[in-house]
Design an enzyme around this catalytic site. Structure first.
Site, PDB file in Angstrom:
ATOM      1  N   LYS A   1     -39.608  27.002 -13.618  1.00  0.00           N
ATOM      2  CA  LYS A   1     -40.223  28.155 -14.275  1.00  0.00           C
ATOM      3  C   LYS A   1     -41.601  27.673 -14.686  1.00  0.00           C
ATOM      4  O   LYS A   1     -41.740  26.846 -15.588  1.00  0.00           O
ATOM      5  CB  LYS A   1     -39.384  28.568 -15.491  1.00  0.00           C
ATOM      6  CG  LYS A   1     -39.451  30.039 -15.855  1.00  0.00           C
ATOM      7  CD  LYS A   1     -40.791  30.467 -16.416  1.00  0.00           C
ATOM      8  CE  LYS A   1     -40.990  29.974 -17.832  1.00  0.00           C
ATOM      9  NZ  LYS A   1     -42.377  30.183 -18.325  1.00  0.00           N
TER      10      LYS A   1
ATOM     11  N   GLY B   1     -41.464  22.740 -24.822  1.00  0.00           N
ATOM     12  CA  GLY B   1     -42.310  23.838 -25.276  1.00  0.00           C
ATOM     13  C   GLY B   1     -42.111  24.140 -26.739  1.00  0.00           C
ATOM     14  O   GLY B   1     -41.732  23.258 -27.516  1.00  0.00           O
ATOM     15  N   SER B   2     -42.336  25.382 -27.091  1.00  0.00           N
ATOM     16  CA  SER B   2     -42.322  25.758 -28.503  1.00  0.00           C
ATOM     17  C   SER B   2     -40.908  25.734 -29.062  1.00  0.00           C
ATOM     18  O   SER B   2     -39.921  25.924 -28.347  1.00  0.00           O
ATOM     19  CB  SER B   2     -42.919  27.151 -28.695  1.00  0.00           C
ATOM     20  OG  SER B   2     -41.958  28.140 -28.395  1.00  0.00           O
ATOM     21  N   ARG B   3     -40.831  25.480 -30.353  1.00  0.00           N
ATOM     22  CA  ARG B   3     -39.530  25.381 -31.017  1.00  0.00           C
ATOM     23  C   ARG B   3     -38.791  26.715 -30.987  1.00  0.00           C
ATOM     24  O   ARG B   3     -37.595  26.753 -30.694  1.00  0.00           O
ATOM     25  CB  ARG B   3     -39.778  24.946 -32.463  1.00  0.00           C
ATOM     26  CG  ARG B   3     -38.554  24.644 -33.263  1.00  0.00           C
ATOM     27  CD  ARG B   3     -38.991  23.782 -34.439  1.00  0.00           C
ATOM     28  NE  ARG B   3     -38.031  23.732 -35.533  1.00  0.00           N
ATOM     29  CZ  ARG B   3     -38.209  22.982 -36.633  1.00  0.00           C
ATOM     30  NH1 ARG B   3     -39.307  22.261 -36.764  1.00  0.00           N
ATOM     31  NH2 ARG B   3     -37.315  22.960 -37.589  1.00  0.00           N
TER      32      ARG B   3
ATOM     33  N   GLY C   1     -37.564  27.570 -27.485  1.00  0.00           N
ATOM     34  CA  GLY C   1     -36.563  26.569 -27.120  1.00  0.00           C
ATOM     35  C   GLY C   1     -35.240  26.800 -27.814  1.00  0.00           C
ATOM     36  O   GLY C   1     -34.168  26.663 -27.206  1.00  0.00           O
TER      37      GLY C   1
ATOM     38  N   GLU D   1     -37.417  19.450 -25.599  1.00  0.00           N
ATOM     39  CA  GLU D   1     -38.390  18.724 -26.397  1.00  0.00           C
ATOM     40  C   GLU D   1     -39.141  19.801 -27.143  1.00  0.00           C
ATOM     41  O   GLU D   1     -39.842  20.619 -26.541  1.00  0.00           O
ATOM     42  CB  GLU D   1     -39.311  17.939 -25.470  1.00  0.00           C
ATOM     43  CG  GLU D   1     -40.030  16.835 -26.176  1.00  0.00           C
ATOM     44  CD  GLU D   1     -41.181  16.343 -25.359  1.00  0.00           C
ATOM     45  OE1 GLU D   1     -40.983  16.036 -24.167  1.00  0.00           O
ATOM     46  OE2 GLU D   1     -42.284  16.307 -25.907  1.00  0.00           O
TER      47      GLU D   1
ATOM     48  N   CYS E   1     -47.369  15.915 -27.395  1.00  0.00           N
ATOM     49  CA  CYS E   1     -46.108  15.946 -28.150  1.00  0.00           C
ATOM     50  C   CYS E   1     -46.071  14.819 -29.173  1.00  0.00           C
ATOM     51  O   CYS E   1     -45.411  14.914 -30.188  1.00  0.00           O
ATOM     52  CB  CYS E   1     -44.915  15.745 -27.212  1.00  0.00           C
ATOM     53  SG  CYS E   1     -45.035  16.677 -25.699  1.00  0.00           S
TER      54      CYS E   1
ATOM     55  N   GLU F   1     -45.367  21.881 -37.601  1.00  0.00           N
ATOM     56  CA  GLU F   1     -46.172  21.255 -36.553  1.00  0.00           C
ATOM     57  C   GLU F   1     -47.458  22.050 -36.348  1.00  0.00           C
ATOM     58  O   GLU F   1     -47.422  23.279 -36.205  1.00  0.00           O
ATOM     59  CB  GLU F   1     -45.393  21.209 -35.223  1.00  0.00           C
ATOM     60  CG  GLU F   1     -46.134  20.421 -34.148  1.00  0.00           C
ATOM     61  CD  GLU F   1     -45.445  20.437 -32.781  1.00  0.00           C
ATOM     62  OE1 GLU F   1     -45.521  19.431 -32.067  1.00  0.00           O
ATOM     63  OE2 GLU F   1     -44.827  21.469 -32.423  1.00  0.00           O
TER      64      GLU F   1
END
Lengths: 523, 523
Positions: A178, A235-237, A240, A257, A294, A386
């Site tokens: 993707k 990617g973003s929390r 995710g 991650e 990251c 973050e």
């Protein structure tokens, strides 16, 4: 309007799409010419069917075939370096040199070659043989792997060329990539090379597939689909966690991650000994690539004192004087602004920067924030938000006890660094703080910034939640990264001629390390 | 009424309870004398605090100390074998001999000793050293581990003595045991021995703790608590999924063994060659211990034909003639009845048994059900309902294609068995069906029933969801089982004297296998 096709079942074909999007040049804030489809479930479904067939066929091929593809793909990427670098530069504003051409592209080819070697050699399978009871086990391909790549590494973590892709293929699985929405053109060029190489090396048609984007509901559906083996996501929390929730509900492994602020503790002895050098080192690590790593050092923890004040003043000047890099996208710049505002609203004071702009295109000024440990401890969740980019928050503790409290309040992170006096002046404090810090991070560093992530067998690019979804796995480092995309297969009393080659008495290539009756051997 | 105390922070102390319960003798259907507390969150909280302190202290101890405890505990269990067997027999109705005294208790002691050896030897940590880049990694203790043991192995999977307990302790973690409600007295005796041994071998106070029971909300809360490292759970699918959902939401590893029907495929050549022997073997495996094994063969798949009819008639007679064993509890008998009714309601026909009773106390008749593959494929979910106990469903397929469809419709299972002609007559079919079956099961067997789970380094007592929560881990087998209760810790450029002993240049014991620059070595 011509819409770019998607790569499904060995063919570039028209997407059954529900909409389109374009890439954007973040340095110029202008749309890029190509138009890309947003796939409907029909594309996902077709890709899953092709991947299921490919998975069955891949299981019957010798590992040499995977190695041949991965090596040839690495060479193909190198042969098209100029076009790839141009496209990635246009889509990401990352510097052509040294970043894209001299660092990231060679790293990407290197990862693919390491993965090729690991596939051929086979030790990643962790073959375990109990010869007395005739029970044998190894890690075997898990099935079709979805890879969601991040925005910040258009090559090295690209969903169709990066670390997760290389690991999943080397472990014997088909990949459905993707693409990241911020670099569809780079992903397209890479997928074209991957497709051509897969055809030339005669991999099954559905081994490498790519779509550009899906709706949110389809994203949650595809990671949980019965045909899916596992998912790799960087990617973003928020996005995710939505995927994680869907995959967890049906027990589908998903490796994520998510977010990490990578605490750096700088002890007084180190500051007294080499404060100027540390200010330079920290500034370089935090601002490189507009801080979009990251493992960017987003949190610095120090003890109150004169050397700390000198360090903060020094870094503030450096942040103000350093050029402001363009960010990866308007979204990235906006997210950084929001995080900066949230940290200030939570009580941090601004030592440098703190406002949008300052560089070409989408940018945000190099920002250094400060707070006290006492204040941090009043709002630990808000203060650990973050801020993905060229921003760092410095926390000043009154004493060691307070510093330890800050460490105890940390969430899970990818990395933790400690700088200390080289002659041992800080060692008593070091021992105490490591007890608090060690369990919070995947990789512990001494006297070194976290931004370099070596592709080493001993690397851990992972860590406790919310840095990742499980603290036992790493996304970087071969062969360990392959083990995410595998299931444990045991053979109990299975007749010798029916065993996979790796599990037979005879070592299949004379190189594979296997644990036989408790001893590791290549025999 | 005197309420049994709970074991928290090295003390047997009064539970802050919200209610009480008693054990029951399932053979007599009578309550056992002791009264046990249902803990409130206050007990869980106190245990978590003590475990947190213990975890920090355990990290500083040499592995030899863990080994000493585990070995001494094994000896303590053996020294109290008679009392333990009496209590377990009273609470479970499992036979004193051979089951409890000659099989399960020795197995439990053996597991503890294997875990002791693994802790001392250290290879389970999978030390990886990149000497050129000075990056080093290993698996390190994850922190306090909750163990929820199942009802069916009062010793070998007991939450305070069984496989998960041994693995978690050997990996350097404190354990908080949640006793199974069906054998609180056995758990109490074991916990008393564990506590005494832990005191004698000077483990930290919170290393071994036990509570008996909690409310459902507290169960979900404790697996997700920030102080929790990980959880091991063996039990019902419904309760397990509730815990999984809570743990997953905050990224806390939870290893679950939920449900499995363990398909057995018997091919025509095997039936023709040794049908009588197979009927005997299958009957023994299915009825042993009233079929209350995670790996009980609950689903038999065969091709239509005369030998299959002969086999079914033979097994039906054997089931009807065999003694009916007492089940572990009234709940277990009721659950089996409900599952049997559900399978019949879904269309299965009864070849033998099908009704409650037939044995002493809580029992259910030895039950053989039958359905066609066509019918199975119409209701695959209903037909795969686990019937935990002495019941098996036989599915008869018209041809190989239909048999393959049945396999393709299976959920994840712990095991899958295939019986085939010894001279290769079934091999063409074997190859085709393995492609469908292999990915559905953790352990594949040939010519062997699944109920024996050897404690072997190569064992996989795991499998795809819903057999477990992740297909990459095993609950049985040392050292692999230890890796569940560990986090990957990397050291990047960390000064030599600060490294854990296992990661220094010098091998800490001359025995630990470590992967140094790509080669496994004991040097």
């Amino acid at each position: 309007m011509s819409i770019q096709p998607v790569l499904i079942d060995g063919q570039w074909r028209a997407s059954r799409q529900s909409g389109v999007f374009q890439g954007e040049n973040p340095a110029l804030k202008t749309a890029l010419p190509e138009t890309y489809p947003i796939s409907t479930w029909a594309d996902c479904d077709a890709a899953l069917n092709a991947a299921t067939s490919a998975a069955a066929e891949l299981r019957t091929l010798p590992p040499e075939r995977l190695g041949r593809f991965l090596d040839a793909y690495a060479a193909a990427i190198e042969s098209q370096a100029e076009a790839l670098v141009d496209m990635a530069h246009a889509e990401s504003a990352l510097a052509r040199k040294p970043r894209l051409a001299d660092a990231e592209l060679p790293r990407t080819a290197n990862q693919l070659r390491q993965a090729a070697a690991a596939a051929r050699e086979g030790s990643w399978q962790m073959v375990t043989i109990d010869s007395k009871q005739n029970i044998r086990a190894h890690l075997a391909p898990i099935g079709p792997v979805w890879v969601f790549g991040p925005n910040n590494f258009p090559f090295a973590f690209n969903s169709v060329a990066g670390g997760d892709f290389a690991a999943a293929i080397a472990a014997g699985n088909p990949v459905i990539a993707k693409a990241n929405t911020s670099h569809p053109g780079t992903s397209r060029l890479l997928a074209e090379l991957a497709h051509r190489t897969a055809t030339e090396t005669e991999l099954p048609a559905g081994s490498v597939q790519m779509i550009y984007r899906t709706g949110h509901a389809d994203g949650a559906r595809l990671v949980a689909d019965p045909r899916t083996g596992a998912t790799g996501y960087t990617g973003s929390r928020e996005a995710g966690l939505t995927l994680k929730s869907a995959a967890d509900a049906v027990g589908k492994p998903i490796y994520l991650e998510l977010s990490s602020i990578n605490p750096v503790v700088i002890l007084p002895g180190a500051l007294a000994e080499r404060g100027e050098k540390l200010a330079e080192e920290f500034t370089g690590s935090c601002l490189m690539g507009a801080g979009q790593f990251c493992t960017n050092p987003g949190l610095v923890i120090m003890l109150a004192g004169e050397t700390t004040e000198t360090f903060l003043a020094n870094v503030s000047q450096r942040f103000a004087a350093a050029p402001v890099n363009t960010m990866l996208s308007g979204r990235a710049a906006k997210a950084l602004q929001e995080s900066c505002q949230a940290l200030v609203a939570a009580g941090a004071t601004t030592l440098a920067g703190g406002a949008p702009g300052g560089g070409a295109g989408y940018s945000f000024s190099n920002t250094l924030l400060r707070t006290s440990a006492a204040h941090f401890l009043r709002k630990p969740a808000e203060m650990q938000r973050e801020a993905f980019g060229n921003l760092s928050l410095c926390v000043v503790a009154e004493d060691v006890a307070q510093l330890l409290q800050v460490l105890a309040a940390l969430e899970g992170n990818l990395t933790g660094c400690v700088y200390s006096h080289t002659a041992g002046q800080d060692d008593v404090v070091y021992d105490r703080l490591i007890a608090a810090l060690r369990g919070k991070v995947g990789r512990l560093l001494n006297d070194k910034m976290p931004t370099g992530v070596a592709v080493s067998a001993a690397m851990n690019h992972g860590g406790p939640f919310p840095a990742t979804g499980h603290p036992g796995f790493t996304a970087v480092g071969i062969p360990a990264a392959l083990r995410r995309f595998a299931a444990l297969h045991c053979y109990d009393n299975v007749r010798a001629h029916r065993l996979p080659a790796a599990l037979r008495d005879q070592n299949p290539n004379g190189q594979m390390w296997r644990c036989i009756d408790g001893a590791w051997t290549q025999q």
